[in-house]
Design an enzyme around this catalytic site. Structure first.
Site, PDB file in Angstrom:
ATOM      1  N   LYS A 126       6.598-138.238  55.972  1.00 16.37           N
ATOM      2  CA  LYS A 126       6.033-137.169  56.788  1.00 16.37           C
ATOM      3  C   LYS A 126       5.933-137.600  58.242  1.00 16.37           C
ATOM      4  O   LYS A 126       6.363-136.872  59.146  1.00 16.37           O
ATOM      5  CB  LYS A 126       4.666-136.753  56.232  1.00 16.37           C
ATOM      6  N   ASP A 145       3.289-131.861  55.136  1.00 17.14           N
ATOM      7  CA  ASP A 145       1.897-132.293  55.181  1.00 17.14           C
ATOM      8  C   ASP A 145       1.094-131.424  54.217  1.00 17.14           C
ATOM      9  O   ASP A 145       1.669-130.694  53.406  1.00 17.14           O
ATOM     10  CB  ASP A 145       1.358-132.176  56.612  1.00 17.14           C
TER      11      ASP A 145
END
Length: 217
Positions: A126, A145
């Site tokens: 991420k 996320d």
DNA sequence: CTCCCGATAT
DNA sequence: ATATCAGGAG
């Protein structure tokens, strides 16, 4: 006679068009002036709000200006600087190991591939995707996320829970040139409408495209 | 899987 | 009181 259900691909494109219109100014909400600052800010953003991160980085980025500044700082000093964010011991440790490897392996420069970024401490997929997309405008992946994961599930775009699998599903549905923006659209929508606890389906711009709409009352 | 963890909203 | 917030490491 009812309309046949739209394909997931067609629905995804429609969702993109709606959210792009709803959030034309969607962008990264972490404050940063260079790739290093975005890398640090993104490491700090784990399980806490961007607003909190921006408060801390406003003074952090004046005190620490290079990888050396972080690497050579007293760990307990750095921990104090990060205390209000939570998870501050982990975050301090991650930043220091990240900056040490940045110096050792890349001459203090932030690398531009996911593989190299993920070799740095405290940097997973991420964070790597956020840095590539927002510091370098490289659409190499989709940053998944908490918001992207939640909305991809609610919108019926991925049935998976693991972020890597959600990302793989989304990459098949979203045109590559929009991968970075797609994250921002879902995140902005997640923050402003599709809340974790009580999503505002009544005013949602894509409620007619969403299999989960009005199931949260 | 667990652990890390303070600030904020409900 | 409890859930949630731009996750990652062991």
């Amino acid at each position: 006679m009812r309309e046949p259900a739209k394909s997931k691909a067609a629905r995804t494109i429609e969702v993109i068009n709606r959210l792009a219109k709803a959030y034309p100014e969607a962008q990264c909400e972490l404050n940063f002036a260079n790739p290093l600052e975005l890398l640090i800010a993104t490491i700090l953003s784990a399980r806490c709000t961007d607003r909190q991160v921006n408060v801390v980085t406003a003074r952090l980025f004046k005190k620490y200006r290079s990888p050396d500044d972080y690497a050579q700082s007293d760990p307990s000093d750095l921990e104090l600087d990060l205390k209000s964010l939570g998870l501050y011991r982990n975050k301090a440790k991650s930043i220091q190991s990240c900056c040490r490897r940045l110096i050792e392996l890349h001459g203090g420069q932030v690398p531009r591939t996911a593989a190299e970024l993920m070799q740095l401490g405290g940097v997973g997929r991420k964070t790597a995707n956020v840095v590539l997309g927002n510091a370098f405008n490289i659409n190499d992946g989709i940053a998944v996320d908490t918001h992207v994961a939640r909305l991809a599930g609610r919108l019926g775009l991925s049935a998976h829970k693991l972020p890597e699998k959600i990302e793989a599903d989304l990459k098949k549905l979203v045109p590559q040139e929009k991968w970075t923006l797609f994250s921002h659209w879902l995140i902005w929508h997640g923050r402003r409408r599709c809340y974790a606890r009580h999503p505002d389906c009544l005013h949602c711009e894509v409620n007619d495209l969403c299999p989960s709409a009005f199931r949260f009352d």
